[in-house]
Motif scaffolding. Structure first.
Motif, PDB file in Angstrom:
ATOM      1  N   UNK A  21      13.258 101.693 107.663  1.00  0.00           N
ATOM      2  CA  UNK A  21      13.588 103.188 107.236  1.00  0.00           C
ATOM      3  C   UNK A  21      13.652 103.240 105.711  1.00  0.00           C
ATOM      4  N   UNK A  22      14.682 102.303 105.576  1.00  0.00           N
ATOM      5  CA  UNK A  22      15.379 102.282 104.027  1.00  0.00           C
ATOM      6  C   UNK A  22      14.201 101.995 103.016  1.00  0.00           C
ATOM      7  N   UNK A  23      13.689 100.711 103.350  1.00  0.00           N
ATOM      8  CA  UNK A  23      12.773 100.060 102.261  1.00  0.00           C
ATOM      9  C   UNK A  23      11.435 100.900 102.364  1.00  0.00           C
ATOM     10  N   UNK A  24      11.065 101.161 103.464  1.00  0.00           N
ATOM     11  CA  UNK A  24       9.598 101.928 103.525  1.00  0.00           C
ATOM     12  C   UNK A  24       9.576 103.079 102.524  1.00  0.00           C
ATOM     13  N   UNK A  25      10.739 103.647 102.460  1.00  0.00           N
ATOM     14  CA  UNK A  25      11.103 104.900 101.570  1.00  0.00           C
ATOM     15  C   UNK A  25      10.970 104.522  99.982  1.00  0.00           C
ATOM     16  N   UNK A  26      11.886 103.306  99.849  1.00  0.00           N
ATOM     17  CA  UNK A  26      12.146 103.079  98.307  1.00  0.00           C
ATOM     18  C   UNK A  26      11.471 102.285  97.677  1.00  0.00           C
ATOM     19  N   UNK A  27      10.556 101.209  98.209  1.00  0.00           N
ATOM     20  CA  UNK A  27       9.533 100.377  97.628  1.00  0.00           C
ATOM     21  C   UNK A  27       8.410 101.295  97.153  1.00  0.00           C
ATOM     22  N   UNK A  28       8.260 102.264  97.802  1.00  0.00           N
ATOM     23  CA  UNK A  28       7.224 103.061  97.489  1.00  0.00           C
ATOM     24  C   UNK A  28       7.234 104.478  96.926  1.00  0.00           C
TER      25      UNK A  28
END
Length: 256
Positions: free
Chosen positions: A225-232
């Motif tokens: 949930x966290x990195x799915x948002x912030x990596x992109x």
């Protein structure tokens, strides 16, 4: 996969894999004023989030925290939780989340096993936390002053104990213990990156995505949930705990 570093922008990574913090910083540079995270009335842009993260990261480095250290985090669900998580990563260390709903005995068992060098928490939750060598209450006046006085620019490898690499530990999350004693699972930066590069063809991640941080950050699905948002470059909305426990309320939260 170069897709990991942002679609529609020239964000191709340098030769070889780099840390997930470098990937996050590329999004900060690409769209600094875009919304990164919202929790109730608190809304931070990528630039604002990065500034808070880097200030905390420098406070941790000044406290001797660095690569291969494990830092425990026991903070109520909030933007502070994510600032703490990213601050630990920015210092070069790995984070270990402590779910505040766990009994103190379970938290103590986890800390006895992982031996984190520091605890990040709030004053109101400190009494339920295990005893650790160093404790930093992020809402304490002295800590807030230290963070405010720290530089907010991106932390460089020259400031860290050693250069941050793909092979460094990113986090340690414990299993439920349903089959016996809970076990700490250690995950490196490159494994987080591979999760998304390997699944991008299915989901087509992009900066247009809006994600909910629904799960406890002590549960490994929170990584998605966290990195799915912030990596992109997407937007992350923290679901208040009361709403997460009500299906109708959560449905209306998602619709909004």
């Amino acid at each position: 996969s170069s897709d990991l570093w942002g679609r529609g922008a020239d964000l191709t990574p340098p030769t070889g894999m780099v840390s997930i913090m470098d990937a996050f910083q590329r999004q900060v540079e690409h769209q600094p004023e875009a919304l990164a995270v919202a929790c109730g009335d608190v809304r931070l842009s990528y630039r604002q989030l990065s500034e808070r993260v880097m200030q905390l990261g420098r406070v941790l480095i000044d406290s001797g925290i660095g690569a291969e250290d494990v830092v425990a985090i026991g903070i109520p669900r909030s933007v502070d939780t994510l600032v703490a998580l990213f601050g630990v990563l920015a210092s070069g260390a790995a984070y270990m989340p402590l779910d505040l709903d766990y009994p103190r005995e379970r938290l103590a068992l986890m800390c006895d096993d992982a031996r984190p060098v520091m605890l990040l928490t709030h004053r109101a939750t400190l009494t339920n936390m295990p005893d650790l060598p160093q404790v930093l209450c992020l809402d304490d006046a002295a800590c807030l002053a230290r963070c405010a006085a720290a530089e907010a620019t991106p932390i460089t490898d020259d400031e860290r104990r050693m250069p941050l690499s793909e092979a460094h530990l990113a986090y340690m999350i414990y299993t439920s213990g349903s089959t016996g004693k809970p076990k700490g699972v250690m995950v490196e930066h490159r494994q987080v990156a591979r999760l998304f590069s390997a699944t991008n063809a299915w989901f087509n991640f992009s900066a247009a995505d809006r994600w909910c941080l629904f799960h406890s950050f002590a549960f490994d699905f929170s990584v998605w949930e966290i990195w799915g948002a912030w990596l992109y470059g997407g937007q992350l909305f923290i679901v208040p705990q009361a709403i997460a426990r009500s299906a109708p309320d959560f449905y209306h939260f998602v619709c909004r």
